[in-house]
Motif scaffolding. Structure first.
Motif, mmCIF file in Angstrom:
data_model
loop_
_atom_site.group_PDB
_atom_site.id
_atom_site.type_symbol
_atom_site.label_atom_id
_atom_site.label_comp_id
_atom_site.label_asym_id
_atom_site.label_seq_id
_atom_site.Cartn_x
_atom_site.Cartn_y
_atom_site.Cartn_z
ATOM 1 N N ASN A 91 14.536 -99.562 9.186
ATOM 2 C CA ASN A 91 14.558 -100.877 9.830
ATOM 3 C C ASN A 91 15.200 -100.767 11.220
ATOM 4 N N ASP A 92 15.246 -101.911 11.908
ATOM 5 C CA ASP A 92 15.735 -101.888 13.297
ATOM 6 C C ASP A 92 17.168 -101.380 13.391
ATOM 7 N N TYR A 93 18.001 -101.800 12.430
ATOM 8 C CA TYR A 93 19.409 -101.387 12.463
ATOM 9 C C TYR A 93 19.520 -99.864 12.339
ATOM 10 N N LEU A 94 18.769 -99.285 11.406
ATOM 11 C CA LEU A 94 18.844 -97.834 11.214
ATOM 12 C C LEU A 94 18.348 -97.100 12.450
ATOM 13 N N GLU A 95 17.307 -97.647 13.074
ATOM 14 C CA GLU A 95 16.803 -97.031 14.313
ATOM 15 C C GLU A 95 17.845 -97.145 15.413
ATOM 16 N N LEU A 96 18.521 -98.299 15.452
ATOM 17 C CA LEU A 96 19.500 -98.542 16.511
ATOM 18 C C LEU A 96 20.688 -97.598 16.396
#
Lengths: 118, 296
Positions: free
Chosen positions: B71-76
């Motif tokens: 998800n976006d958080y993990l990518e961030l």
């Protein structure tokens, strides 16, 4: 005799043992008989750096052809210098009573981790 | 093989982060497949312990890895690809990137060169420390202790681990006034570092982690640096001074300490981290703390 602001050679944060060796080389290459290292702009130092600094410059007898003195040492850095000088002659504290637990399989380990008061 | 664990780690306990990693390790160990797909589609919230213990395990497990579903958080935070590498960008670019986290409660996973000859590590750690301190407006007395604990742990990686890279990741919990900080390497483990010493008497991961944590005596080195004071001092600062928690994992053992409790643990055969992971839970609103009281 030459006075050197140690932060001009290294940094206001004195980190890593290798930096102490860089400082030693700098002083050696300066050709000075006596160098006074000014600590007045030092903000932070690790114990590792101070330990290596003590070994290289303050422990007697010296192995260098030059002499190093220190000045304007902040109180916390001074405390660290005293601490490292004492550990050379004092045995480390050992905590021999710490329990240990061994797990035979993953299920046992996971069950423990999920329920233990860690 | 596809691994698709449901991962939603609460911050109730520091050690909760390693539970899903152990599940993953167990599955990978049992699988004959040479390739692993890590599917993060069921991953919601993670902790620094989870992230770095997973990275260390997967980078040394000997399998071919691919990732999907992050998800976006993990990518961030950089989990799927092992974090951001500041030494592979301009210093100003790294500073600018990290400034983007100055109002968040976490920093991205930072992967730094662990080689002792590399100058970048100190500049990188300074930027990381400053951002963490600014994010939560950590008071100066605790901030100095935080820097001490981070730097002593990083020093151990540089001096002893023989790891190519180290990793650092932090997540703060402002409501609870603590932050979880994890620092890891994929080097020779504590045992490997002791085995390099002359007259070494330490022959197992358990003995090594006990020696590093003063559980058994190891020889002082009268003509060289004294090993182990960084860990011991950091632990005292953290647990006695700040009422924090300390977790260390190396090889097939781990050690946990908080006030009133500490213990060494031996993992089942086959479960092993080829590296060392140190996780700290650091309460940061402790007015009477002075780091210098714990130096010895």
């Amino acid at each position: 005799m030459k006075t050197i602001d140690i932060t001009q050679i290294l940094s206001s944060d004195l980190k890593s043992r290798l930096r102490a060796h860089d400082l030693e080389l700098f002083i050696r290459n300066s050709g000075e008989d006596t160098v006074v290292l000014d600590f007045s702009h030092v903000k932070f130092a690790t114990r590792s750096f101070i330990d290596e600094f003590y070994n290289l410059f303050l422990k007697t007898p010296s192995v260098h052809p030059f002499k190093v003195e220190i000045t304007n040492v902040p109180e916390d850095i001074n405390t660290m210098l005293e601490a490292v000088s004492q550990t050379k002659t004092r045995a480390k504290t050992v905590s021999s009573h710490i329990p240990e637990k061994h797990f035979q399989n993953v299920d046992e380990l996971l069950e423990y981790l999920k329920t233990a008061p860690l | 093989m596809v691994i698709n664990e449901q991962i939603n780690i609460s911050d109730d306990r520091l050690v909760d982060g390693i539970i899903p990693v152990i599940n993953i390790m167990s599955q990978v160990n049992k699988s004959p497949d040479e390739s692993i797909v890590m599917d993060f589609s069921q991953t919601r919230f993670i902790s620094p312990v989870f992230a770095l213990s997973l990275i260390v395990y997967l980078s040394c497990c000997g399998k071919r890895l691919t990732y999907q579903g992050a998800n976006d958080y993990l990518e961030l935070i950089g989990l799927p690809f092992g974090g951001i590498c500041p030494d592979k960008m301009r210093k100003s670019a790294f500073l600018a990137l990290m400034e983007g986290y100055s109002k968040k409660t976490y920093i991205p996973i930072v992967s730094f060169p662990a080689c002792s000859e590399n100058d970048d590590k100190e500049a990188i750690s300074t930027v990381v420390e400053n951002i963490i301190i600014r994010q939560q407006n950590i008071p100066q007395n605790v901030a100095t202790g935080l820097k001490f604990m981070i730097e002593e742990t990083l020093d151990n990686i540089t001096e002893h681990s023989e790891s190519d890279r180290g990793f650092i990741f932090a997540q703060a919990y402002p409501q609870k006034k603590y932050l979880d900080l994890c620092i890891a390497d994929r080097g020779v483990t504590l045992l490997g570092s002791y085995q390099k010493l002359p007259d070494n008497e330490i022959t197992s991961d358990l003995e090594a982690i006990k020696a590093a944590n003063r559980g058994i005596s190891s020889k002082n080195l009268p003509t060289a640096e004294n090993r182990g004071f960084g860990i011991y001092t950091s632990k005292r600062m953290l647990v006695e001074g700040l009422n924090g928690q300390y977790l260390m994992i190396s090889g097939n053992n781990f050690y946990f300490k908080r006030q009133g409790f500490d213990s060494f643990y031996g993992l089942p055969v086959g479960l092993r981290w080829n590296g060392t992971i140190v996780a700290l839970r650091i309460p940061y609103n402790v007015s009477k703390f002075n780091y210098i009281n714990y130096i010895e």
